[in-house]
Scaffold this active site. Structure first.
Site, PDB file in Angstrom:
ATOM      1  N   GLU A  71       8.240 -63.016  17.629  1.00 45.66           N
ATOM      2  CA  GLU A  71       7.593 -62.009  16.785  1.00 45.66           C
ATOM      3  C   GLU A  71       8.561 -60.859  16.571  1.00 45.66           C
ATOM      4  O   GLU A  71       9.023 -60.251  17.532  1.00 45.66           O
ATOM      5  CB  GLU A  71       6.292 -61.482  17.404  1.00 45.66           C
ATOM      6  CG  GLU A  71       5.113 -62.428  17.330  1.00 45.66           C
ATOM      7  CD  GLU A  71       3.798 -61.757  17.726  1.00 45.66           C
ATOM      8  OE1 GLU A  71       3.631 -60.547  17.460  1.00 45.66           O
ATOM      9  OE2 GLU A  71       2.953 -62.464  18.306  1.00 45.66           O
TER      10      GLU A  71
ATOM     11  N   GLU B 136       1.707 -62.920  24.605  1.00 44.37           N
ATOM     12  CA  GLU B 136       1.605 -61.520  25.044  1.00 44.37           C
ATOM     13  C   GLU B 136       0.599 -61.345  26.189  1.00 44.37           C
ATOM     14  O   GLU B 136      -0.251 -60.449  26.160  1.00 44.37           O
ATOM     15  CB  GLU B 136       1.237 -60.619  23.866  1.00 44.37           C
ATOM     16  CG  GLU B 136       2.319 -60.573  22.800  1.00 44.37           C
ATOM     17  CD  GLU B 136       2.022 -59.584  21.682  1.00 44.37           C
ATOM     18  OE1 GLU B 136       0.912 -59.010  21.640  1.00 44.37           O
ATOM     19  OE2 GLU B 136       2.901 -59.387  20.818  1.00 44.37           O
TER      20      GLU B 136
END
Length: 500
Positions: free
Chosen positions: A292, A173
């Site tokens: 995720e 991320e």
């Protein structure tokens, strides 16, 4: 009662399913590790301190791969802190979750746990505060046989044979402002490319995941993918996607329709990857790693009460209800329908932290509601994904139009001569009579119709009471190449066939 129709055929092939689409995730966060998979003082602890009761629940999911050690924490994590004699390891500050990391579990211990759980490791590297040098040293430590500085250090630590970790994530991320060492797309793309080259020089057999946007709602999306993949396309095998779902407005019908947004997200990233492929005149098709995903919204207020710098505090311990299980089933169906591009996926996470498995410290371990669709898909969803031809009544919700009541994926396993039909009825009040044409599966017989349903969408499972559990629907029949089934409102269904 309204009717729906479906046709399934062996020849309507989407793709072979990569079993790693049923992966999961363990981050050094909250009680995922300490008090989750690892609790040396627990009566169920093995000789290394791993909870055997948790291991059994993990094995029940048949998880093929587990991402580790993060997540947000990896962006300021020094892997060297988690190797060597346990008594000599430092206590460090985890800046992502503002906790103290004891480093009692590190790379080697997690590799041992993965072996016990029968799963592979998807390792994430720190591209927040670190870079090329640390990454190439880390993979040398993990994967090189011996005769070099870092591989010999592993051997000194008691691991003569390399771990042979195949799949590596190039950061996490990195477009997120919450990330330690946040990067621009250009900064990340250049760093990830050069890191990938160094890692492949150590071990040419590895697979690499280029870091995608932190979610489809990010202001950087989808420009991030276009810019970063322009750098990493030749080195990476996958691009990552992250997405979480919630019912903050308590609009259950709209919530259950939100998998349509997931499908759009997948299609957008696929289109960008294929644009870069065309731009580079490449013969390689980049695949997707949804590393995720889950429901995440129940616990955010609770977590604000946690004091900083504790050790393994309860963070993001969502207590899932029945409608969450329905949404998880819909997410898994979406992955199967996109099996030609979605090759890996990791439910975040596996134990205690937004997880299908919960534990009490020094106490019980139990299955949350979302455990069941995840288990069914993992156990029965191996083989070839087929495209069902489905005719279903439709509805409109607050954010979505023309939402079919039914969503479905079909899996054929030619080796075992089995076929499985996964179905979610996302309508909250309408039961449907479903006719399924299975005439191409000559000689197959009905094995069972498993259903998960509950009169209360907010019903939950606890250590004392498992309110939400699957049961066998005995009303379903197979005659003359046609299945007749009642698919109840707000239900998860697994119809299994086998050639006899």
């Amino acid at each position: 009662m309204q009717k729906a129709k479906m046709v399934i055929d062996k020849e309507f092939k989407i793709s072979e399913i990569d079993e790693r689409v049923y992966g999961s995730f363990i981050e050094h966060m909250g009680r995922a590790v300490y008090g989750g998979i690892y609790e040396p003082e627990h009566k169920e602890a093995d000789e290394q301190g791993f909870r055997k009761d948790v291991l059994e629940l993990v094995k029940g999911l048949n998880v093929p791969i587990v991402r580790y050690p993060g997540g947000n924490m990896v962006s300021a994590y020094n892997w060297e802190d988690g190797v060597g004699p346990i008594d000599n390891r430092p206590r460090t500050l985890d800046l992502a979750w503002r906790t103290v990391e004891t480093n009692q579990v590190g790379t080697n211990e997690f590799a041992d746990w993965a072996n016990k759980a029968g799963t592979d490791v998807m390792m994430a590297i720190n591209l927040g505060t670190r870079g090329i040098d640390e990454a190439r040293q880390f993979i040398e430590y993990c994967n090189h046989p011996g005769g070099s500085r870092w591989s010999d250090l592993r051997r000194e630590h008691g691991y003569e044979e390399p771990h042979k970790i195949k799949t590596w994530c190039l950061g996490n991320e990195m477009d997120g402002p919450w990330q330690i060492g946040q990067k621009t797309a250009e900064e990340y793309g250049r760093l990830a490319k050069e890191t990938a080259k160094a890692m492949r020089a150590v071990d040419p057999e590895i697979e690499l995941v280029s870091c995608g946007s932190s979610g489809s709602g990010m202001p950087t999306f989808p420009e991030w993918e276009a810019v970063t993949l322009d750098h990493t396309y030749d080195e990476a095998d996958y691009v990552s996607l992250h997405q979480y779902f919630g019912n903050q407005d308590n609009d259950s019908q709209n919530y259950l329709a939100s998998t349509l947004e997931l499908d759009r997200f997948i299609n957008t990233v696929t289109s960008i990857a294929d644009y870069i492929k065309a731009k580079k005149r490449s013969n390689k098709t980049l695949m997707l790693s949804f590393d995720e995903w889950n429901v995440w919204y129940h616990s955010t207020e609770q977590d604000k009460e946690n004091a900083p710098w504790g050790t393994a505090p309860p963070i993001l311990e969502d207590v899932y209800n029945f409608e969450d299980a329905l949404l998880v089933g819909g997410i898994l169906i979406t992955f199967l329908k996109n099996a030609d591009r979605v090759k890996m996926a990791c439910m975040a996470q596996l134990v205690n932290v937004i997880a299908p498995i919960m534990t009490d410290n020094m106490g019980a371990a139990w299955k949350q509601t979302i455990y069941y669709p995840y288990m069914h898909a993992s156990l029965f969803g191996r083989g070839v994904s087929l495209q069902p031809i489905l005719s279903s009544p439709k509805m409109d919700t607050k954010d979505f139009t023309d939402v079919p009541y039914l969503d479905s994926a079909v899996v054929h396993n030619p080796e075992n001569e089995e076929a499985t039909i996964f179905i979610v009825n996302r309508h909250l009040s309408e039961d449907l009579r479903l006719d399924i044409n299975v005439s191409s599966f000559e000689g197959y017989q009905l094995v069972e119709h498993i259903a998960l349903e509950h009169e209360d969408l907010k019903a939950v499972n606890t250590s004392e009471k498992q309110e939400v559990q699957p049961y066998k629907n005995k009303e379903t029949s197979l005659n003359m190449g046609s299945i007749e089934a009642k698919v109840n409102h707000a239900s998860w269904n697994v119809i299994r066939l086998k050639k006899m």
